[in-house]
Motif scaffolding. Structure first.
Motif, PDB file in Angstrom:
ATOM      1  N   PHE A  60       0.824  -1.207   0.000  1.00 46.02           N
ATOM      2  CA  PHE A  60       0.000   0.000   0.000  1.00 46.02           C
ATOM      3  C   PHE A  60       0.863   1.263   0.000  1.00 46.02           C
ATOM      4  O   PHE A  60       0.707   2.158  -0.823  1.00 46.02           O
ATOM      5  N   LEU A  61       1.810   1.279   0.920  1.00 42.81           N
ATOM      6  CA  LEU A  61       2.668   2.453   1.054  1.00 42.81           C
ATOM      7  C   LEU A  61       3.609   2.584  -0.146  1.00 42.81           C
ATOM      8  O   LEU A  61       3.874   3.689  -0.624  1.00 42.81           O
ATOM      9  N   GLY A  62       4.099   1.446  -0.643  1.00 42.23           N
ATOM     10  CA  GLY A  62       4.967   1.452  -1.820  1.00 42.23           C
ATOM     11  C   GLY A  62       4.238   2.034  -3.017  1.00 42.23           C
ATOM     12  O   GLY A  62       4.789   2.832  -3.779  1.00 42.23           O
ATOM     13  N   ARG A  63       2.981   1.638  -3.152  1.00 43.74           N
ATOM     14  CA  ARG A  63       2.169   2.135  -4.262  1.00 43.74           C
ATOM     15  C   ARG A  63       1.973   3.649  -4.118  1.00 43.74           C
ATOM     16  O   ARG A  63       2.025   4.384  -5.084  1.00 43.74           O
ATOM     17  N   MET A  64       1.801   4.082  -2.856  1.00 46.64           N
ATOM     18  CA  MET A  64       1.607   5.509  -2.616  1.00 46.64           C
ATOM     19  C   MET A  64       2.849   6.317  -3.016  1.00 46.64           C
ATOM     20  O   MET A  64       2.739   7.372  -3.630  1.00 46.64           O
ATOM     21  N   LEU A  65       4.029   5.782  -2.704  1.00 49.18           N
ATOM     22  CA  LEU A  65       5.263   6.483  -3.069  1.00 49.18           C
ATOM     23  C   LEU A  65       5.382   6.596  -4.580  1.00 49.18           C
ATOM     24  O   LEU A  65       5.753   7.637  -5.129  1.00 49.18           O
ATOM     25  N   CYS A  66       5.053   5.488  -5.283  1.00 50.54           N
ATOM     26  CA  CYS A  66       5.083   5.460  -6.752  1.00 50.54           C
ATOM     27  C   CYS A  66       4.114   6.487  -7.326  1.00 50.54           C
ATOM     28  O   CYS A  66       4.446   7.219  -8.262  1.00 50.54           O
ATOM     29  N   THR A  67       2.922   6.522  -6.758  1.00 56.55           N
ATOM     30  CA  THR A  67       1.884   7.422  -7.261  1.00 56.55           C
ATOM     31  C   THR A  67       2.289   8.875  -7.076  1.00 56.55           C
ATOM     32  O   THR A  67       2.157   9.692  -7.989  1.00 56.55           O
ATOM     33  N   ILE A  68       2.832   9.183  -5.901  1.00 56.32           N
ATOM     34  CA  ILE A  68       3.254  10.556  -5.627  1.00 56.32           C
ATOM     35  C   ILE A  68       4.376  10.967  -6.582  1.00 56.32           C
ATOM     36  O   ILE A  68       4.359  12.064  -7.129  1.00 56.32           O
ATOM     37  N   ALA A  69       5.317  10.053  -6.827  1.00 55.04           N
ATOM     38  CA  ALA A  69       6.415  10.369  -7.746  1.00 55.04           C
ATOM     39  C   ALA A  69       5.864  10.658  -9.144  1.00 55.04           C
ATOM     40  O   ALA A  69       6.295  11.603  -9.814  1.00 55.04           O
ATOM     41  N   SER A  70       4.888   9.859  -9.589  1.00 57.70           N
ATOM     42  CA  SER A  70       4.295  10.071 -10.916  1.00 57.70           C
ATOM     43  C   SER A  70       3.544  11.397 -10.979  1.00 57.70           C
ATOM     44  O   SER A  70       3.653  12.131 -11.953  1.00 57.70           O
ATOM     45  N   MET A  71       2.801  11.680  -9.915  1.00 58.47           N
ATOM     46  CA  MET A  71       2.003  12.923  -9.911  1.00 58.47           C
ATOM     47  C   MET A  71       2.888  14.160  -9.970  1.00 58.47           C
ATOM     48  O   MET A  71       2.615  15.075 -10.734  1.00 58.47           O
ATOM     49  N   THR A  72       3.948  14.174  -9.137  1.00 65.94           N
ATOM     50  CA  THR A  72       4.793  15.373  -9.122  1.00 65.94           C
ATOM     51  C   THR A  72       5.566  15.483 -10.435  1.00 65.94           C
ATOM     52  O   THR A  72       5.784  16.580 -10.933  1.00 65.94           O
ATOM     53  N   ARG A  73       5.929  14.329 -11.019  1.00 66.36           N
ATOM     54  CA  ARG A  73       6.672  14.366 -12.282  1.00 66.36           C
ATOM     55  C   ARG A  73       5.834  15.007 -13.378  1.00 66.36           C
ATOM     56  O   ARG A  73       6.331  15.799 -14.180  1.00 66.36           O
ATOM     57  N   ILE A  74       4.545  14.674 -13.386  1.00 66.90           N
ATOM     58  CA  ILE A  74       3.651  15.267 -14.382  1.00 66.90           C
ATOM     59  C   ILE A  74       3.576  16.782 -14.188  1.00 66.90           C
ATOM     60  O   ILE A  74       3.405  17.536 -15.124  1.00 66.90           O
ATOM     61  N   LEU A  75       3.769  17.214 -12.937  1.00 68.13           N
ATOM     62  CA  LEU A  75       3.762  18.655 -12.643  1.00 68.13           C
ATOM     63  C   LEU A  75       5.173  19.246 -12.744  1.00 68.13           C
ATOM     64  O   LEU A  75       5.444  20.324 -12.223  1.00 68.13           O
ATOM     65  N   ASP A  76       6.089  18.493 -13.366  1.00 70.54           N
ATOM     66  CA  ASP A  76       7.453  18.958 -13.610  1.00 70.54           C
ATOM     67  C   ASP A  76       8.297  19.093 -12.346  1.00 70.54           C
ATOM     68  O   ASP A  76       9.157  19.958 -12.247  1.00 70.54           O
ATOM     69  N   ALA A  77       8.049  18.257 -11.365  1.00 67.14           N
ATOM     70  CA  ALA A  77       8.903  18.212 -10.177  1.00 67.14           C
ATOM     71  C   ALA A  77       9.271  16.751  -9.916  1.00 67.14           C
ATOM     72  O   ALA A  77       8.393  15.908  -9.788  1.00 67.14           O
ATOM     73  N   GLU A  78      10.577  16.463  -9.888  1.00 62.71           N
ATOM     74  CA  GLU A  78      11.013  15.092  -9.607  1.00 62.71           C
ATOM     75  C   GLU A  78      10.895  14.804  -8.107  1.00 62.71           C
ATOM     76  O   GLU A  78      11.159  15.685  -7.288  1.00 62.71           O
ATOM     77  N   THR A  79      10.533  13.580  -7.758  1.00 57.13           N
ATOM     78  CA  THR A  79      10.526  13.192  -6.346  1.00 57.13           C
ATOM     79  C   THR A  79      11.680  12.232  -6.088  1.00 57.13           C
ATOM     80  O   THR A  79      11.900  11.301  -6.859  1.00 57.13           O
ATOM     81  N   VAL A  80      12.431  12.498  -5.042  1.00 57.57           N
ATOM     82  CA  VAL A  80      13.483  11.576  -4.618  1.00 57.57           C
ATOM     83  C   VAL A  80      13.120  11.064  -3.222  1.00 57.57           C
ATOM     84  O   VAL A  80      12.874  11.855  -2.310  1.00 57.57           O
ATOM     85  N   VAL A  81      13.062   9.751  -3.088  1.00 55.55           N
ATOM     86  CA  VAL A  81      12.753   9.140  -1.802  1.00 55.55           C
ATOM     87  C   VAL A  81      14.083   8.860  -1.101  1.00 55.55           C
ATOM     88  O   VAL A  81      14.950   8.195  -1.667  1.00 55.55           O
ATOM     89  N   VAL A  82      14.270   9.385   0.092  1.00 53.26           N
ATOM     90  CA  VAL A  82      15.567   9.233   0.762  1.00 53.26           C
ATOM     91  C   VAL A  82      15.444   8.555   2.123  1.00 53.26           C
ATOM     92  O   VAL A  82      14.422   8.624   2.790  1.00 53.26           O
ATOM     93  N   GLY A  83      16.536   7.881   2.504  1.00 53.19           N
ATOM     94  CA  GLY A  83      16.672   7.378   3.868  1.00 53.19           C
ATOM     95  C   GLY A  83      16.035   6.037   4.158  1.00 53.19           C
ATOM     96  O   GLY A  83      15.790   5.710   5.316  1.00 53.19           O
TER      97      GLY A  83
END
Lengths: 140, 143
Positions: A60-83
């Motif tokens: 569930f949480l993994g899917r959420m991270l993927c979804t957020i990365a896709s959403m921000t990318r479409i808005l021209d902002a890359e997401t980096v998951v750290v730590g």
């Protein structure tokens, strides 16, 4: 509990999100909305998502991270998951979730360096979240 | 035919009701405490807790909630944790299909059951429309 929100901090051209609480559906939904709105309002070019205090990531949480990365990318902002904690990384891969399309870095500093590099050189976006790709490994 | 000889001792157990998100977090935390008490290392503990999370979440979203029984096992000096998930939901029509990677009935990635199975040493599933779904997982402490 339902009014709880995850704070989003602005640091120059980037946004910083630190996930320190147990995520549930509601909180994940709020985070998606708040983060995409904040990207739009601030014109941020990158998002750093610090998950160092998460001691488990299920599908569930993994899917959420993927979804957020896709959403921000479409808005021209890359997401980096750290730590990500090593035990979490081992478990995620065994679970069959390799977070395709999500940029990762060991810590906030390295994540920031990735975002700055991309900003300067306009790096290619990672592949879109491909839910069909699985690299599950057997149990050890 | 399915009768199993109890080769292990049950040192303790705890029954939890799982029907909402707060319950999901509670059952995860309980499973973690049991794993620690059994001497699990962090990776083993994380694998068990992640499997518990997947199955408890399945039970909430597909089975209408249910119960989780956490048991502390011992077998030949080795400790393990067994978690039994029981719901009275509609059951899984096609278990073979549900156990395949990528099969998902509602908006998931379809990793819940097959993923959870990879994270534990023993995995048993029984499901019927009449009896609901019954899943038993065991993870042993390596050492």
């Amino acid at each position: 509990m339902s009014t709880q929100r995850i704070p989003i901090l602005k640091m120059g051209e980037f946004l910083l999100v630190t996930i320190q609480v147990e995520m549930d559906d509601q909180l994940a939904m709020f985070l998606q909305e708040d983060l995409t709105n904040k990207v739009k309002d601030t014109g941020a070019r990158g998002v750093l998502m610090d998950i160092s205090s998460l001691d488990i990531i299920d599908s569930f949480l993994g899917r959420m991270l993927c979804t957020i990365a896709s959403m921000t990318r479409i808005l021209d902002a890359e997401t980096v998951v750290v730590g990500m904690q090593p035990a979490v990384a081992i478990t995620l891969v065994e679970l069959g979730l390799t977070l395709p399309g999500v940029l990762t870095a060991l810590n906030v500093e390295k994540g920031m360096a990735i975002l700055e590099e991309r900003l300067r050189h306009g790096g290619e976006g990672a592949n879109a979240c491909d839910t069909g790709q699985r690299n599950a490994v057997g149990i050890q | 035919m399915e009768e199993r000889v109890p080769m292990h001792a049950i040192l303790g157990n705890e029954m939890l009701s799982v029907s909402s998100e707060p319950d999901l977090i509670a059952v995860r935390n309980k499973a973690r405490l049991h794993a620690r008490a059994a001497g699990f290392g962090l990776t083993d503990e994380t694998k068990l807790v992640t499997a518990v999370s997947e199955l408890a979440r399945n039970m909430i979203s597909h089975g209408g909630g249910g119960q989780a029984l956490i048991e502390d096992l011992e077998q030949n000096g080795r400790q393990g944790i067994r978690v039994t998930f029981t719901d009275r939901g509609p059951g899984i029509a096609n278990i073979g299909q549900a156990m395949q990677d990528g099969y998902s009935s509602i908006n998931g990635l379809g990793l819940g059951l097959p993923g959870a199975r990879r994270l534990v040493h023993d995995f048993e599933i029984k499901s019927s429309a009449k009896e609901g779904t019954h899943i038993v997982i065991v993870r042993w402490n390596r050492c």
